[in-house]
Design an enzyme around this catalytic site. Structure first.
Site, PDB file in Angstrom:
ATOM      1  N   HIS A 171      -4.058   0.404   7.707  1.00  0.00           N
ATOM      2  CA  HIS A 171      -4.637   0.092   6.595  1.00  0.00           C
ATOM      3  C   HIS A 171      -5.997   0.123   6.211  1.00  0.00           C
ATOM      4  O   HIS A 171      -6.588   0.391   5.225  1.00  0.00           O
ATOM      5  CB  HIS A 171      -3.813  -1.000   6.134  1.00  0.00           C
ATOM      6  CG  HIS A 171      -3.978  -1.353   4.600  1.00  0.00           C
ATOM      7  ND1 HIS A 171      -3.537  -0.560   3.285  1.00  0.00           N
ATOM      8  CD2 HIS A 171      -4.726  -2.585   4.131  1.00  0.00           C
ATOM      9  CE1 HIS A 171      -4.124  -1.250   2.414  1.00  0.00           C
ATOM     10  NE2 HIS A 171      -4.603  -2.301   2.799  1.00  0.00           N
TER      11      HIS A 171
ATOM     12  N   CYS B 127       0.349   3.394   3.540  1.00  0.00           N
ATOM     13  CA  CYS B 127       0.863   2.964   4.573  1.00  0.00           C
ATOM     14  C   CYS B 127       2.197   3.521   4.967  1.00  0.00           C
ATOM     15  O   CYS B 127       3.120   3.804   3.890  1.00  0.00           O
ATOM     16  CB  CYS B 127       0.829   1.594   4.786  1.00  0.00           C
ATOM     17  SG  CYS B 127      -0.665   0.632   4.693  1.00  0.00           S
TER      18      CYS B 127
ATOM     19  N   GLN C  45      -9.184  13.041  -1.006  1.00  0.00           N
ATOM     20  CA  GLN C  45      -8.289  13.936  -1.995  1.00  0.00           C
ATOM     21  C   GLN C  45      -8.726  15.445  -1.983  1.00  0.00           C
ATOM     22  O   GLN C  45     -10.004  15.590  -1.507  1.00  0.00           O
ATOM     23  CB  GLN C  45      -8.779  13.331  -3.212  1.00  0.00           C
ATOM     24  CG  GLN C  45      -8.244  11.910  -3.394  1.00  0.00           C
ATOM     25  CD  GLN C  45      -8.547  11.471  -5.011  1.00  0.00           C
ATOM     26  OE1 GLN C  45      -7.944  12.066  -5.964  1.00  0.00           O
ATOM     27  NE2 GLN C  45      -9.299  10.567  -5.140  1.00  0.00           N
TER      28      GLN C  45
ATOM     29  N   HIS D  19      -6.770   2.020   1.603  1.00  0.00           N
ATOM     30  CA  HIS D  19      -6.477   2.823   2.686  1.00  0.00           C
ATOM     31  C   HIS D  19      -7.441   3.830   2.803  1.00  0.00           C
ATOM     32  O   HIS D  19      -7.670   4.777   2.216  1.00  0.00           O
ATOM     33  CB  HIS D  19      -4.982   2.969   2.509  1.00  0.00           C
ATOM     34  CG  HIS D  19      -4.457   3.456   3.889  1.00  0.00           C
ATOM     35  ND1 HIS D  19      -3.287   2.773   4.316  1.00  0.00           N
ATOM     36  CD2 HIS D  19      -4.438   4.845   4.562  1.00  0.00           C
ATOM     37  CE1 HIS D  19      -2.774   3.466   5.404  1.00  0.00           C
ATOM     38  NE2 HIS D  19      -3.667   4.593   5.586  1.00  0.00           N
TER      39      HIS D  19
ATOM     40  N   HIS E  76      -8.640   7.369   3.141  1.00  0.00           N
ATOM     41  CA  HIS E  76      -7.936   8.536   2.477  1.00  0.00           C
ATOM     42  C   HIS E  76      -9.031   9.251   1.699  1.00  0.00           C
ATOM     43  O   HIS E  76     -10.245   8.812   1.383  1.00  0.00           O
ATOM     44  CB  HIS E  76      -6.805   8.109   1.560  1.00  0.00           C
ATOM     45  CG  HIS E  76      -7.205   7.706   0.303  1.00  0.00           C
ATOM     46  ND1 HIS E  76      -7.522   6.325   0.138  1.00  0.00           N
ATOM     47  CD2 HIS E  76      -7.146   8.296  -1.074  1.00  0.00           C
ATOM     48  CE1 HIS E  76      -8.032   6.092  -1.230  1.00  0.00           C
ATOM     49  NE2 HIS E  76      -7.666   7.274  -2.044  1.00  0.00           N
TER      50      HIS E  76
ATOM     51  N   ASN F 250     -13.994   9.468  -1.773  1.00  0.00           N
ATOM     52  CA  ASN F 250     -14.718   8.387  -2.129  1.00  0.00           C
ATOM     53  C   ASN F 250     -14.620   7.091  -1.470  1.00  0.00           C
ATOM     54  O   ASN F 250     -13.153   6.771  -1.171  1.00  0.00           O
ATOM     55  CB  ASN F 250     -14.071   7.841  -3.781  1.00  0.00           C
ATOM     56  CG  ASN F 250     -14.308   9.168  -4.501  1.00  0.00           C
ATOM     57  OD1 ASN F 250     -15.241  10.028  -4.501  1.00  0.00           O
ATOM     58  ND2 ASN F 250     -13.409   9.352  -5.488  1.00  0.00           N
TER      59      ASN F 250
ATOM     60  N   CYS G 213       0.821  -1.267  -0.129  1.00  0.00           N
ATOM     61  CA  CYS G 213      -0.058  -0.139  -0.089  1.00  0.00           C
ATOM     62  C   CYS G 213       0.758   1.256   0.026  1.00  0.00           C
ATOM     63  O   CYS G 213       1.965   1.422   0.946  1.00  0.00           O
ATOM     64  CB  CYS G 213      -0.859   0.096   1.288  1.00  0.00           C
ATOM     65  SG  CYS G 213      -1.796   1.427   1.355  1.00  0.00           S
TER      66      CYS G 213
END
Length: 381
Positions: free
Chosen positions: A146, A87, A201, A197, A199, A186, A84
């Site tokens: 993760h 991570c 944007q 993971h 997250h 998303n 990943c």
């Protein structure tokens, strides 16, 4: 909503540490308040220079800009956990984050739809002409873990993310040519995520995005009709609170409700009671309540069904446009295509081609279901 008092002398904002990755991209560590100073490790990957930028093309039929980003075809897609890129780095996985641990990290996307060049766009382009896809795209990693989701973050970590959103909104808004800053998340394979993971944007557009332009124009018409004394979203908020039929959460500074004309099977708006343009204008108390309310709302959305709910969390901030900005109020639009435990809504002919939405649920039923979930959670606490 209240939180435990902070001891005198305790820092109340994240500690920010900036560095550059080996290909020149900016990375910022946002460490929870009160943490020790960080000396970041260097990125030892020796990455090649930045990829070629994409293109912007102007669609004369709609008046919209379209980004062409063919270089994103090679971006990382659902890698195994031990590979990943979000991570912390380990001896076996030199990731995008060089340090072995972190709280929250923001960095320039390695495969951006926009940027890294920055400049003003022309108003239009003739047919057959292109310009570089200027702007900026950043990744916000919410946690070093993760697995999990934003809704499972502890309050303190989620509050650090809110401060990171405010910091990046201010920084990106000051960049040449940027017209709109859009933080979003998303969540879920059904939405099309390419990394599991947790997250989000941030896009810094060199133009006002089509949906924001549409909402902004409606808001400006209302604002002008009211001679600058009221805003459209403020008026809708007052009507939803007075009705109460679709209100899900109502606090001192924010209210969450299913809008009267919801487009999606699951749609909730989270709106501040005070008129603010973006994250940067929120007070500390408002950020505190926003964090708590957002975590509560995400918990309710996930508790509606036996499995986690896919969603798009879209933080609508006022465009950096002298006409649209005064009338545009900051708010969240949380939407999901999930219309039942085992069914998704797909945008087909009417929605995809004509933008004419047909909702498979009633907003009133969705609001009632969310209130039931919240009540059940309180009863079992």
């Amino acid at each position: 909503m209240t939180h435990a008092p902070i001891a005198p002398g305790t820092p109340t904002t994240p500690r920010i540490t900036q560095m550059r990755l080996s290909d020149g991209r900016e990375l910022l560590y946002f460490d929870d308040p009160g943490t020790a100073p960080r000396t970041p490790l260097a990125d030892a990957r020796g990455l090649p220079g930045r990829a070629d930028h994409g293109q912007l093309r102007f669609d004369e039929l709609s008046g919209d800009w379209v980004a062409v980003a063919a270089h994103r075809q090679s971006r990382t897609h659902l890698p195994p956990a031990d590979q990943c890129p979000l991570c912390p780095s380990t001896p076996g996985n030199a990731s995008e984050i060089p340090d072995p641990d972190y709280d929250v990290v923001v960095f320039e996307n390695r495969f951006p739809s926009l940027g890294p060049d920055l400049t003003e766009l022309p108003p239009t382009l003739p047919w057959g002409h292109t310009v570089p896809a200027v702007g900026r795209c950043e990744v916000v990693s919410f946690t070093p873990e993760h697995t999990g989701s934003f809704g499972e973050l502890p309050y303190e970590r989620a509050r650090t993310v809110v401060d990171a959103w405010a910091h990046r909104t201010a920084a990106l808004s000051a960049l040449p040519g940027v017209r709109q800053v859009f933080p979003f998340e998303n969540r879920g394979a059904d939405i099309g995520v390419t990394l599991h993971h947790p997250h989000g944007q941030i896009y810094a557009y060199p133009y006002v995005a089509p949906r924001a332009a549409q909402l902004g124009a409606a808001a400006r018409r209302f604002y002008d009709d009211a001679e600058g004394t009221a805003t459209l979203l403020g008026s809708l908020l007052d009507r939803e609170r007075d009705s109460g039929e679709r209100v899900v959460l109502d606090g001192d500074h924010f209210t969450a409700f299913v809008p009267f004309a919801a487009r999606w099977p699951l749609e909730v708006h989270l709106v501040p009671h005070r008129h603010v343009a973006d994250f940067t204008e929120l007070s500390g108390e408002e950020k505190d309540e926003l964090t708590h309310t957002y975590l509560t709302l995400l918990g309710a959305v996930d508790a509606m069904y036996p499995t986690p709910t896919p969603y798009v969390a879209a933080w609508h901030q006022a465009p950096l446009d002298a006409v649209l900005r005064p009338a545009s109020r900051f708010h969240l639009q949380l939407t999901s295509p999930r219309r039942a435990a085992d069914k998704l809504k797909f945008l087909a002919g009417s929605e995809a081609a004509m933008g004419a939405f047909i909702n498979d649920t009633t907003p009133e039923q969705v609001a009632e279901r969310l209130r039931e979930v919240l009540a059940a959670g309180k009863a079992s606490a």
